[in-house]
Design a protein around this motif. Structure first.
Motif, PDB file in Angstrom:
ATOM      1  N   LEU A 176       0.834  -1.195   0.000  1.00  0.00           N
ATOM      2  CA  LEU A 176       0.000   0.000   0.000  1.00  0.00           C
ATOM      3  C   LEU A 176       0.873   1.251   0.000  1.00  0.00           C
ATOM      4  O   LEU A 176       0.574   2.233  -0.687  1.00  0.00           O
ATOM      5  N   ASN A 177       1.963   1.205   0.737  1.00  0.00           N
ATOM      6  CA  ASN A 177       2.867   2.350   0.805  1.00  0.00           C
ATOM      7  C   ASN A 177       3.504   2.631  -0.554  1.00  0.00           C
ATOM      8  O   ASN A 177       3.667   3.794  -0.951  1.00  0.00           O
ATOM      9  N   GLU A 178       3.860   1.565  -1.284  1.00  0.00           N
ATOM     10  CA  GLU A 178       4.442   1.739  -2.618  1.00  0.00           C
ATOM     11  C   GLU A 178       3.439   2.386  -3.567  1.00  0.00           C
ATOM     12  O   GLU A 178       3.796   3.244  -4.378  1.00  0.00           O
ATOM     13  N   LEU A 179       2.179   1.977  -3.456  1.00  0.00           N
ATOM     14  CA  LEU A 179       1.137   2.558  -4.308  1.00  0.00           C
ATOM     15  C   LEU A 179       0.928   4.032  -3.971  1.00  0.00           C
ATOM     16  O   LEU A 179       0.848   4.880  -4.868  1.00  0.00           O
ATOM     17  N   LYS A 180       0.854   4.343  -2.679  1.00  0.00           N
ATOM     18  CA  LYS A 180       0.669   5.735  -2.258  1.00  0.00           C
ATOM     19  C   LYS A 180       1.844   6.599  -2.712  1.00  0.00           C
ATOM     20  O   LYS A 180       1.655   7.723  -3.186  1.00  0.00           O
TER      21      LYS A 180
END
Length: 260
Positions: free
Chosen positions: A166-170
């Motif tokens: 999720l952090n990579e997407l954000k």
């Protein structure tokens, strides 16, 4: 501006420009760019602002307007670590790459680009070629089939091809939001009853001409001159378009007293 996609690595075995050529190499097991990677760089061929920057960079770096051919670059620059050069030649090549790097930094300051593009800027300046890489996340837009200006879209997407956090997407969205929002601004105004010309045609082919889904797909591709190289126009997407259009058509002609 034409962009070449290099096939294989250490060293590349070829340079091609079309997806059909890439697929032939991919089917043989060669390291080659994926569809998202191909789509992103192929779009640059039609970006006049980007082309202007590349042409200026080549001029500033003392390169031909069309850049250096892959064969020339391969034998004279790419293999430099395997050759024995005179001190004069070493100085020449060092100066060459310093000039290119200077232009890379200039372009990065002038225009906002996806990080996958900036990583290949030196190669694009030198000869319009890119090395194969895999892109886990990418963004883009679906062009509006009725457009005249070429800058209208009917959808903006973020495509994820591999497992990410999720952090990579954000982080990706934060880093690329400026460009993503530019695409969003070209979307049509929200309308409850908007139905595209293509979707109306799908309804017409199904309801009035009683065509099967496969026939409808072929007709739509032909009539709207769609380059469906990645198979996005299929039975599922066409059925969804049909259902969406029918729902909106029915809502327009809905009898207000029907439910009373």
């Amino acid at each position: 501006m034409k962009i070449l996609f290099l096939i294989g690595n250490d060293p590349p075995v070829g340079a091609v420009s079309e997806w059909s050529e890439i697929k032939n190499y991919k089917d043989k097991g060669y390291l080659s760019p994926g569809k998202d990677y191909f789509r992103i760089f192929k779009a640059l061929e039609h970006n006049s602002e980007f082309e202007k920057e590349i042409l200026l960079a080549r001029k500033n770096a003392g390169l031909p307007e069309k850049g250096i051919s892959w064969d020339d670059y391969y034998y004279n620059y790419y293999l430099e670590s395997l050759r024995v050069y005179s001190e004069q030649d070493k100085s020449k090549y060092k100066d060459f790459f310093i000039k290119v790097e200077k232009e890379v930094n200039r372009i990065k300051k002038n225009i906002t680009l996806d990080t996958f593009i900036t990583d290949q800027l030196d190669n694009l300046i030198i000869g319009g070629f890119v090395f194969p890489h895999d892109i886990p996340i990418s963004y883009g837009a679906y062009p509006e089939e009725e457009t005249i200006s070429g800058k209208d879209y009917n959808g903006v997407f973020i495509h994820i091809s591999h497992e990410i956090t999720l952090n990579e997407l954000k982080t990706y969205i934060d880093n690329n939001w400026r460009n993503i929002f530019r695409l969003i601004k070209y979307l049509p105004p929200k309308s409850k009853y908007y139905i595209s010309k293509r979707d109306l045609r799908i309804v017409e082919l199904k309801d009035k001409e009683n065509m099967e889904w496969d026939e409808i797909i072929k007709t739509i591709i032909k009539e709207f001159v769609i380059d469906d190289f990645d198979g996005k126009l299929n039975k599922i997407s066409v059925k969804r378009a049909y259902g969406r259009a029918k729902k909106r058509l029915n809502s327009i002609a809905n009898d207000p007293h029907k439910d009373k």
